[in-house]
Write a protein that holds these residues in place. Structure first.
Motif, PDB file in Angstrom:
ATOM      1  N   GLY A 185       0.774  -1.229   0.000  1.00 31.87           N
ATOM      2  CA  GLY A 185       0.000   0.000   0.000  1.00 31.87           C
ATOM      3  C   GLY A 185       0.805   1.279   0.000  1.00 31.87           C
ATOM      4  O   GLY A 185       0.259   2.366   0.228  1.00 31.87           O
ATOM      5  N   TRP A 186       2.095   1.195  -0.288  1.00 29.65           N
ATOM      6  CA  TRP A 186       2.955   2.379  -0.243  1.00 29.65           C
ATOM      7  C   TRP A 186       2.510   3.453  -1.233  1.00 29.65           C
ATOM      8  O   TRP A 186       2.594   4.650  -0.945  1.00 29.65           O
ATOM      9  CB  TRP A 186       4.403   1.962  -0.531  1.00 29.65           C
ATOM     10  CG  TRP A 186       5.365   3.100  -0.617  1.00 29.65           C
ATOM     11  CD1 TRP A 186       5.895   3.647  -1.747  1.00 29.65           C
ATOM     12  CD2 TRP A 186       5.899   3.862   0.465  1.00 29.65           C
ATOM     13  NE1 TRP A 186       6.738   4.680  -1.440  1.00 29.65           N
ATOM     14  CE2 TRP A 186       6.762   4.844  -0.069  1.00 29.65           C
ATOM     15  CE3 TRP A 186       5.746   3.814   1.847  1.00 29.65           C
ATOM     16  CZ2 TRP A 186       7.454   5.763   0.695  1.00 29.65           C
ATOM     17  CZ3 TRP A 186       6.429   4.731   2.628  1.00 29.65           C
ATOM     18  CH2 TRP A 186       7.275   5.695   2.061  1.00 29.65           C
ATOM     19  N   LYS A 188      -0.412   4.337  -2.223  1.00 27.79           N
ATOM     20  CA  LYS A 188      -1.676   5.048  -1.991  1.00 27.79           C
ATOM     21  C   LYS A 188      -1.920   5.436  -0.537  1.00 27.79           C
ATOM     22  O   LYS A 188      -2.836   6.206  -0.241  1.00 27.79           O
ATOM     23  CB  LYS A 188      -2.851   4.205  -2.487  1.00 27.79           C
ATOM     24  CG  LYS A 188      -2.978   2.837  -1.835  1.00 27.79           C
ATOM     25  CD  LYS A 188      -4.097   2.037  -2.483  1.00 27.79           C
ATOM     26  CE  LYS A 188      -4.206   0.655  -1.870  1.00 27.79           C
ATOM     27  NZ  LYS A 188      -5.251  -0.156  -2.527  1.00 27.79           N
ATOM     28  N   ASP A 189      -1.104   4.914   0.383  1.00 24.18           N
ATOM     29  CA  ASP A 189      -1.291   5.237   1.799  1.00 24.18           C
ATOM     30  C   ASP A 189      -0.329   6.357   2.176  1.00 24.18           C
ATOM     31  O   ASP A 189       0.825   6.127   2.544  1.00 24.18           O
ATOM     32  CB  ASP A 189      -1.042   3.996   2.664  1.00 24.18           C
ATOM     33  CG  ASP A 189      -1.409   4.215   4.125  1.00 24.18           C
ATOM     34  OD1 ASP A 189      -1.635   5.380   4.514  1.00 24.18           O
ATOM     35  OD2 ASP A 189      -1.461   3.216   4.887  1.00 24.18           O
ATOM     36  N   GLU A 190      -0.811   7.603   2.091  1.00 24.51           N
ATOM     37  CA  GLU A 190       0.041   8.756   2.355  1.00 24.51           C
ATOM     38  C   GLU A 190       0.433   8.868   3.829  1.00 24.51           C
ATOM     39  O   GLU A 190       1.351   9.617   4.179  1.00 24.51           O
ATOM     40  CB  GLU A 190      -0.675  10.039   1.917  1.00 24.51           C
ATOM     41  CG  GLU A 190      -0.908  10.136   0.417  1.00 24.51           C
ATOM     42  CD  GLU A 190       0.386  10.276  -0.364  1.00 24.51           C
ATOM     43  OE1 GLU A 190       1.371  10.796   0.194  1.00 24.51           O
ATOM     44  OE2 GLU A 190       0.422   9.859  -1.539  1.00 24.51           O
ATOM     45  N   SER A 191      -0.273   8.113   4.713  1.00 21.95           N
ATOM     46  CA  SER A 191       0.086   8.167   6.140  1.00 21.95           C
ATOM     47  C   SER A 191       1.427   7.488   6.398  1.00 21.95           C
ATOM     48  O   SER A 191       2.057   7.714   7.434  1.00 21.95           O
ATOM     49  CB  SER A 191      -1.004   7.512   6.989  1.00 21.95           C
ATOM     50  OG  SER A 191      -0.987   6.095   6.848  1.00 21.95           O
ATOM     51  N   ARG A 335       4.084  -0.042   9.806  1.00 26.03           N
ATOM     52  CA  ARG A 335       3.794  -1.307   9.115  1.00 26.03           C
ATOM     53  C   ARG A 335       5.136  -1.969   8.803  1.00 26.03           C
ATOM     54  O   ARG A 335       6.117  -1.310   8.461  1.00 26.03           O
ATOM     55  CB  ARG A 335       3.018  -1.039   7.827  1.00 26.03           C
ATOM     56  CG  ARG A 335       2.569  -2.294   7.066  1.00 26.03           C
ATOM     57  CD  ARG A 335       1.665  -1.903   5.902  1.00 26.03           C
ATOM     58  NE  ARG A 335       0.457  -1.242   6.416  1.00 26.03           N
ATOM     59  CZ  ARG A 335      -0.313  -0.431   5.691  1.00 26.03           C
ATOM     60  NH1 ARG A 335       0.008  -0.159   4.430  1.00 26.03           N
ATOM     61  NH2 ARG A 335      -1.381   0.121   6.214  1.00 26.03           N
TER      62      ARG A 335
END
Length: 707
Positions: A185-186, A188-191, A335
């Motif tokens: 998810g790197w 699309k997951d800006e967190s 993560r």
């Protein structure tokens, strides 16, 4: 409507469909790739932007093809000069087969012939073939539906971004690194603000993550085969390139790569510079054990640890995973992603898994495991926690306690006796069926083959726990632990090579230096259970003519020489072990004609030699069917004949020390006595302190020849 075929690695097809959707290109998955509408704009955009694709194939023709004539005829229908100039060098890649076409090279040759013949007919001359660096690459696939012929617009595979000038021993392809990041998810997951790779190698994962986050088109720094294609549209291509350059974003310095190898860190820095992201990435030389706290509140810790393909490396790999699990607890809120070819090692992390995907690295079966480092993993322990503390809990604790107890009992004894190599543990607990031996600063773990009633997975888990606990208890570095599996041997298997590291070092026993090799063979070159026997031989050897039959690495010979033997003769079939024996003698200062080394079948040599001896050590194999022997040797069946042949070489009063490691061996005492031997069973007397837990390790007899 004609369609592009965009190839990729197996299992990446759904990811590639999603990626192309973000580029505004609808695609449908197939086997080994996806299909999309064949437009120049689509082709250029995929070549420029796809991080997952391998090749972009432009359709030329397809149709039924059963045999070589069909392939040639179909390829001849393409007007090849309309696609590339005669000055271009070309190559043909061919995949697939049927009942008639069984060899891909033959299929490629028929298409090549068709291309050349069309050029001759149309232009009067032909282009040259260049398999290594072609300007144009033709791709053909023969399947159930017939033959499809394409033009490969990429040329070199798309994973070759142009930035990796150098790599480590086992680099990840850039496309595989991108797939790993997509799965986690790197993209699309800006967190996930930060990325840390504690075992970064040449930096591929870190660099790909930075390129992805900075929206840098991966194809900007390379050339493509379509630039030599007659239908290439430079204006459209330049338009796509301009848009890609304008889409790039600044990259914040939130990317960190560490590795214990200084050389690969330098390679990573060079690769990052070549990729244009060098200033935003930090690469430092640092071992995993020195990994500090998380640099920010949320991020991804990602690594591709060594797979441990060789059994001898298992300890180092398992301990690395256990250490990673401990260090990961300092990254709570992050993560964790671990990509590995040794999925059974993941349990050493001691973390609750969130997800796992099959994602092979070429022919190597690999998995990607994902972990959320949150409250489900339990409270993060204080910084004082060490891997040693973390491993000695659960069922393995009983093994750890026994090993500690044995070490405490044996260390002082070994130091007092002047012994560097000795046994620490020998299947003391049935659940942990292995032997643990110390060789100076090294440890050897030998797993005894588990019974068939034990599930293989359960046995593997026990061995892993035993290895990790041994590292923790002994304090020996994991890279100084050799792991072997010891099953029942037949013939000369115990002497066959396992590896070829050629890593030798010396250990001492009772003032004698012995050369050992812990990785290349099942045995180390030093039978530890015969230590007292060798010492005893040395004590009897003064002024004697000494014979060592089945001499192996000659350690008993060295003891005899040190004890003052008048001469020594060592006989073995193996040149390797005789050279080893010579090194042992030379390493203790014994050279010259009085120390003979003979390569021969021991039984044949006994029949032909005319020498006489006062002291003989014979430690034959339990069974041997070496290629150098006409028959085979069984110590139970043949020991009387062996001792009878030896008796012809003995002077009255000579001593034969006869031993072997066959379980339940029975000496035919009356028959042996009839040969003129006085028999004394000295098995218990020759049992060293470290083997008293296993009194049946060997049998040993003192035979005094009194004809």
């Amino acid at each position: 409507m004609s369609q592009l075929f965009i190839s990729c690695a197996p299992a990446m097809e759904p990811l590639l469909v999603d990626e192309l959707a973000t580029l505004g290109i609808p695609a449908k998955p197939g086997r080994g790739g996806v299909r999309a509408e064949a437009t120049l704009e689509n082709a250029y955009r995929i070549c420029l932007w796809s991080r997952l694709a391998s090749r972009v194939l432009w359709p030329l023709i397809e149709g039924p093809a059963q045999d070589a004539e069909d392939i040639y005829a179909l390829a001849s229908q393409v007007l090849w000069p309309s696609h590339f100039d005669v000055s271009c060098r070309f190559a043909v890649d061919f995949t697939g087969s049927n009942n008639e076409i069984r060899h891909t090279q033959f299929g490629a040759m028929k298409i090549k012939d068709a291309i050349v013949d069309v050029f001759r007919e149309e232009r009067g001359k032909r282009p040259e073939v260049d398999l290594k660096q072609p300007n144009i690459r033709v791709n053909a696939h023969l399947g159930k539906q017939g033959l499809a012929i394409y033009l490969d617009l990429a040329g070199k595979p798309l994973h070759q971004r142009g930035y990796r000038a150098s790599a480590g021993e086992a680099p990840l392809k850039e496309s595989l690194a991108a797939a790993i990041l997509y799965k986690l998810g790197w993209h699309k997951d800006e967190s996930l603000e930060y990325l840390v790779d504690p075992m970064c190698g040449s930096g591929t994962l870190v660099i790909e993550a930075a390129l992805m986050r900075g929206k840098r088109a991966p194809g900007l720094k390379r050339d493509f085969a379509f630039m030599n294609w007659a239908k290439h549209d430079p204006a459209l291509w330049n338009q796509e390139v301009k848009a890609a350059i304008e889409a790039a974003l600044p990259i914040e310095a939130k990317f960190f790569g560490f590795d214990s190898d200084k050389k690969v860190i330098e390679k990573a820095r060079n690769n990052a510079k070549a990729a244009g992201v060098g200033r935003a990435l930090t690469f430092n030389h640092q071992a995993l054990k020195d990994l500090g706290d998380k640099p920010g509140q949320r991020g991804l810790i990602l690594c591709n640890p060594p797979y441990g393909e060789r059994l001898g490396d298992m300890a180092e790999v398992l301990y690395l995973y256990r250490e990673l699990g401990v260090k990961a607890r300092n990254f709570m809120g992050w993560r964790l992603g671990v990509y590995t070819g040794a999925p059974e090692s993941l349990r050493q992390l001691k973390l609750l898994k969130a997800n796992q995907w099959q994602l092979n690295n070429g022919a190597i079966e690999c998995v990607l495991a994902s972990y959320e480092l949150d409250e489900r993993q339990g409270e993060a322990k204080p910084d004082t926690e060490t891997v040693q503390q973390a491993v000695l809990t659960g069922p393995v604790e009983a093994f750890a306690n026994r090993l500690k107890k044995n070490i405490k009992a044996l260390e002082k004894w070994a130091k007092r006796e002047g012994i560097d190599a000795y046994r620490l543990y020998d299947a003391d607990l049935p659940e942990y069926n292995a032997a643990v031996d110390r060789y100076g600063d090294w440890i050897v773990i030998q797993e005894y083959a588990p019974p068939k009633t034990i599930e293989p997975e359960k046995a593997a888990r026990r061995l892993q726990d035993l290895i990790v606990a041994t590292v923790a208890v002994t304090g020996v570095k994991a890279d100084k632990i050799a792991v072997k599996t010891r099953a029942k041997q037949s013939g000369s298997n115990q002497y066959e090579k396992l590896e070829s590291r050629q890593q030798y070092f010396w250990v001492e026993e009772y003032g004698v230096r012995c050369k050992v090799n812990l990785f290349d063979y099942l045995d180390s070159g030093l039978f530890l259970d015969h230590r007292l026997t060798r010492k005893w031989v040395g004590e009897m050897a003064k002024g004697k003519r000494f014979l060592n039959l089945f001499c192996y690495t000659g350690t008993a010979t060295v003891h005899a020489a040190k004890g003052g033997a008048m001469s020594t003769t060592s006989v073995d079939m193996s040149r390797t072990y005789l050279d080893w024996a010579e090194a042992n003698l030379r390493g203790n200062g014994f050279t010259g004609r009085e120390h003979q080394l003979v390569q021969a079948n021991c039984l044949d040599w006994l029949n032909r030699t005319q020498e006489k001896f006062d002291l003989v050590f014979v430690d034959p194999p339990t069974f041997s069917n070496s290629k150098r022997m006409e028959g085979n040797f069984d110590v139970q069946r043949d020991h009387v004949e062996l001792l009878e042949r030896i008796s012809h070489l003995l002077v009255p009063g000579a001593v034969v020390v006869f031993s072997n490691n066959k379980r339940h061996f029975k000496l035919e005492k009356e028959t042996v006595e009839a040969l003129g031997y006085q028999v004394e069973d000295v098995s218990k007397k020759t049992l060293p302190e470290d083997y008293k837990r296993n009194p049946h390790i060997h049998v040993c007899f003192k035979l005094v020849f009194q004809p």
